[in-house]
Write a protein that holds these residues in place. Structure first.
Motif, mmCIF file in Angstrom:
data_model
loop_
_atom_site.group_PDB
_atom_site.id
_atom_site.type_symbol
_atom_site.label_atom_id
_atom_site.label_comp_id
_atom_site.label_asym_id
_atom_site.label_seq_id
_atom_site.Cartn_x
_atom_site.Cartn_y
_atom_site.Cartn_z
ATOM 1 N N GLN A 1 119.183 82.560 56.241
ATOM 2 C CA GLN A 1 120.538 83.075 56.172
ATOM 3 C C GLN A 1 121.362 82.350 55.117
ATOM 4 O O GLN A 1 122.134 82.971 54.375
ATOM 5 C CB GLN A 1 121.203 82.950 57.545
ATOM 6 N N VAL A 2 121.155 81.065 55.012
ATOM 7 C CA VAL A 2 121.885 80.284 53.994
ATOM 8 C C VAL A 2 121.413 80.644 52.593
ATOM 9 O O VAL A 2 122.214 80.833 51.661
ATOM 10 C CB VAL A 2 121.728 78.778 54.274
ATOM 11 N N ILE A 3 120.113 80.753 52.433
ATOM 12 C CA ILE A 3 119.564 81.035 51.094
ATOM 13 C C ILE A 3 119.890 82.455 50.661
ATOM 14 O O ILE A 3 120.264 82.700 49.505
ATOM 15 C CB ILE A 3 118.034 80.795 51.097
ATOM 16 N N ARG A 4 119.736 83.393 51.528
ATOM 17 C CA ARG A 4 119.882 84.794 51.146
ATOM 18 C C ARG A 4 121.318 85.186 50.851
ATOM 19 O O ARG A 4 121.598 85.865 49.869
ATOM 20 C CB ARG A 4 119.344 85.671 52.283
ATOM 21 N N HIS A 5 122.251 84.771 51.664
ATOM 22 C CA HIS A 5 123.612 85.268 51.552
ATOM 23 C C HIS A 5 124.550 84.328 50.813
ATOM 24 O O HIS A 5 125.647 84.771 50.432
ATOM 25 C CB HIS A 5 124.182 85.541 52.962
ATOM 26 N N LYS A 6 124.179 83.076 50.613
ATOM 27 C CA LYS A 6 125.099 82.148 49.945
ATOM 28 C C LYS A 6 124.573 81.754 48.560
ATOM 29 O O LYS A 6 125.098 82.222 47.538
ATOM 30 C CB LYS A 6 125.333 80.919 50.821
ATOM 31 N N HIS A 7 123.575 80.859 48.511
ATOM 32 C CA HIS A 7 123.111 80.411 47.192
ATOM 33 C C HIS A 7 121.656 79.962 47.271
ATOM 34 O O HIS A 7 121.255 79.296 48.230
ATOM 35 C CB HIS A 7 123.961 79.245 46.673
ATOM 36 N N CYS A 8 120.849 80.337 46.237
ATOM 37 C CA CYS A 8 119.461 79.853 46.064
ATOM 38 C C CYS A 8 119.199 79.684 44.576
ATOM 39 O O CYS A 8 119.408 80.613 43.774
ATOM 40 C CB CYS A 8 118.473 80.833 46.684
ATOM 41 N N SER A 9 118.746 78.512 44.189
ATOM 42 C CA SER A 9 118.515 78.228 42.767
ATOM 43 C C SER A 9 117.303 78.957 42.193
ATOM 44 O O SER A 9 117.158 79.079 40.961
ATOM 45 C CB SER A 9 118.335 76.713 42.572
ATOM 46 N N PHE A 10 116.383 79.447 43.055
ATOM 47 C CA PHE A 10 115.182 80.142 42.575
ATOM 48 C C PHE A 10 115.380 81.664 42.509
ATOM 49 O O PHE A 10 114.496 82.385 42.077
ATOM 50 C CB PHE A 10 113.993 79.848 43.498
ATOM 51 N N MET A 11 116.529 82.170 42.995
ATOM 52 C CA MET A 11 116.752 83.612 43.035
ATOM 53 C C MET A 11 117.095 84.130 41.640
ATOM 54 O O MET A 11 117.847 83.497 40.894
ATOM 55 C CB MET A 11 117.875 83.945 44.011
ATOM 56 N N SER A 12 116.526 85.298 41.272
ATOM 57 C CA SER A 12 116.786 85.943 39.992
ATOM 58 C C SER A 12 117.058 87.417 40.248
ATOM 59 O O SER A 12 116.150 88.175 40.640
ATOM 60 C CB SER A 12 115.580 85.769 39.056
ATOM 61 N N LYS A 13 118.312 87.855 40.036
ATOM 62 C CA LYS A 13 118.718 89.238 40.274
ATOM 63 C C LYS A 13 118.714 90.011 38.961
ATOM 64 O O LYS A 13 119.359 89.610 37.986
ATOM 65 C CB LYS A 13 120.110 89.273 40.893
ATOM 66 N N ILE A 14 117.987 91.116 38.928
ATOM 67 C CA ILE A 14 117.962 92.020 37.782
ATOM 68 C C ILE A 14 118.146 93.440 38.297
ATOM 69 O O ILE A 14 118.275 93.683 39.506
ATOM 70 C CB ILE A 14 116.656 91.878 36.961
ATOM 71 N N GLU A 15 118.121 94.428 37.387
ATOM 72 C CA GLU A 15 118.377 95.811 37.761
ATOM 73 C C GLU A 15 117.286 96.368 38.678
ATOM 74 O O GLU A 15 117.558 97.169 39.560
ATOM 75 C CB GLU A 15 118.489 96.671 36.497
ATOM 76 N N SER B 1 109.654 87.378 54.402
ATOM 77 C CA SER B 1 108.245 87.046 54.650
ATOM 78 C C SER B 1 107.593 86.306 53.474
ATOM 79 O O SER B 1 106.590 85.611 53.671
ATOM 80 C CB SER B 1 107.448 88.335 54.949
ATOM 81 N N SER B 2 108.128 86.427 52.266
ATOM 82 C CA SER B 2 107.517 85.787 51.092
ATOM 83 C C SER B 2 108.220 84.513 50.655
ATOM 84 O O SER B 2 107.763 83.862 49.704
ATOM 85 C CB SER B 2 107.517 86.788 49.912
ATOM 86 N N CYS B 3 109.271 84.135 51.303
ATOM 87 C CA CYS B 3 110.006 82.942 50.857
ATOM 88 C C CYS B 3 109.290 81.685 51.310
ATOM 89 O O CYS B 3 109.054 81.484 52.509
ATOM 90 C CB CYS B 3 111.423 82.979 51.450
ATOM 91 N N PRO B 4 108.928 80.750 50.395
ATOM 92 C CA PRO B 4 108.236 79.523 50.792
ATOM 93 C C PRO B 4 109.162 78.502 51.428
ATOM 94 O O PRO B 4 108.698 77.584 52.118
ATOM 95 C CB PRO B 4 107.672 78.991 49.467
ATOM 96 N N LEU B 5 110.487 78.652 51.284
ATOM 97 C CA LEU B 5 111.416 77.691 51.874
ATOM 98 C C LEU B 5 111.779 78.070 53.314
ATOM 99 O O LEU B 5 112.012 77.182 54.145
ATOM 100 C CB LEU B 5 112.691 77.621 51.020
ATOM 101 N N ALA B 6 111.852 79.377 53.584
ATOM 102 C CA ALA B 6 112.266 79.827 54.922
ATOM 103 C C ALA B 6 111.092 80.052 55.864
ATOM 104 O O ALA B 6 111.293 80.555 56.983
ATOM 105 C CB ALA B 6 113.068 81.131 54.784
ATOM 106 N N ASN B 7 109.846 79.682 55.484
ATOM 107 C CA ASN B 7 108.657 79.827 56.334
ATOM 108 C C ASN B 7 107.991 78.461 56.472
ATOM 109 O O ASN B 7 107.528 77.875 55.467
ATOM 110 C CB ASN B 7 107.670 80.824 55.746
ATOM 111 N N SER B 8 107.974 77.946 57.704
ATOM 112 C CA SER B 8 107.360 76.632 57.943
ATOM 113 C C SER B 8 105.834 76.705 57.902
ATOM 114 O O SER B 8 105.173 75.669 57.743
ATOM 115 C CB SER B 8 107.823 76.090 59.302
#
Length: 304
Positions: A9-23, A41-48
């Motif tokens: 929830q923190v990474i998706r809706h606030k800030h993540c340094s690895f996120m890259s938004k394109i068209e 399901s593919s995020c390596p930070l949000a899956n223990s």
């Protein structure tokens, strides 16, 4: 305690340094992401509990993360080397991910397949010889062209000056002060002189290599002795025979007579010098000598 849902929830809706938004969508630049897509399901930070495949200098490794090592960041990922054989690599993945979620096992095998195909294409491209297109700036081309023109002009000027100075030195315009004229380097002049000397040496060698000319000279000029000449004293010279065949013998006879007369005159002079002191002390009687010539038949008288 780690909570995967809070982290997402923190990474998706606030800030993540690895996120890259394109068209086309939202992607993840994290090297451990198994799909490259930013989702739950593919995020390596949000899956223990997570697994992926990475490449190190052409060698593939299977990386696995579990919740038991979450408190040890230096030992968070477990690494297993995969063989180059594709089938054996799949067997190792099935062995280590036997009780893991089916989605994660499928994505891991899919990533191995894509990376294997990529490695095959890279090897084929490396074996091919392709032209490499290089671009050069326009300013650099112009600058190089100007430099070449200046260098050519300077080279032509130096050659003309050198040629003119060498011609003057050969003509002797400067005399003996050839070392300091116009600061002309003495090494160049010395080099020219050495070249001329080498040319002269080559000409001498060519002359020596030519066949020697044959010459004929007169011999026995210095080996004749007076005893050999006296053998001709008894011969008489007849002036009436002046044929072409006897020209050589007449010249030899004349030479012999001249030498004999010269010898007799020298002998008479030495004898006169010996008798001169005695003549002063005692007077000698006069002697009348008659000389008769055969050719003229005239007699001459001489008093001594």
């Amino acid at each position: 305690m780690q909570n995967d849902e809070v982290i997402w929830q923190v990474i998706r809706h606030k800030h993540c340094s690895f996120m890259s938004k394109i068209e086309t969508g939202i992607f993840c630049r994290n090297p451990y992401n198994v799909t490259g897509i930013c989702n739950r399901s593919s995020c390596p930070l949000a899956n223990s509990r997570y697994a992926t495949i990475r490449d190190h200098d052409g060698v593939f490794y299977l990386y696995m993360k579990t919740i038991e090592r979450a408190h040890m960041p230096n030992k968070l990922w477990e690494r297993v080397k995969l063989p180059r054989n594709y089938e054996k690599a799949l067997e190792i993945i099935d062995k280590h991910l036997m009780y893991w979620p089916k989605f994660l096992v499928h994505k891991t095998k899919q990533r191995l397949t894509k990376m294997t195909q990529m490695r095959i294409r890279m090897r084929k491209l490396a074996l091919k010889t392709r032209e490499k297109i290089m671009t050069t700036p326009r300013k650099e081309k112009k600058r190089e062209a100007r430099r070449e023109e200046k260098a050519e002009k300077a080279a032509v000027l130096d050659k003309s000056i050198e040629r003119e100075l060498l011609e003057r030195l050969k003509k002797g315009v400067y005399g003996d002060a050839y070392k300091d004229i116009y600061n002309y380097p003495f090494d160049k002049y010395q080099k020219v002189l050495e070249g001329e000397e080498m040319q002269l040496d080559t000409e001498r060698e060519e002359e020596e290599e030519q066949e020697p000319e044959i010459e004929y000279v007169e011999g026995y000029d210095e080996l004749e002795e007076e005893d050999d000449i006296e053998d001709f004293a008894g011969f008489s010279i007849d002036n009436s025979h002046a044929d072409d065949d006897n020209v050589g013998s007449d010249e030899v006879a004349e030479a012999v007579t001249r030498k004999r007369e010269r010898k007799e005159s020298a002998f008479a002079s030495r004898r006169f010098e010996k008798d001169e002191p005695a003549a002063k002390s005692k007077k000698k009687p006069r002697v009348l000598v008659e000389v008769e010539h055969e050719d003229s038949g005239v007699r001459q008288k001489a008093v001594h």
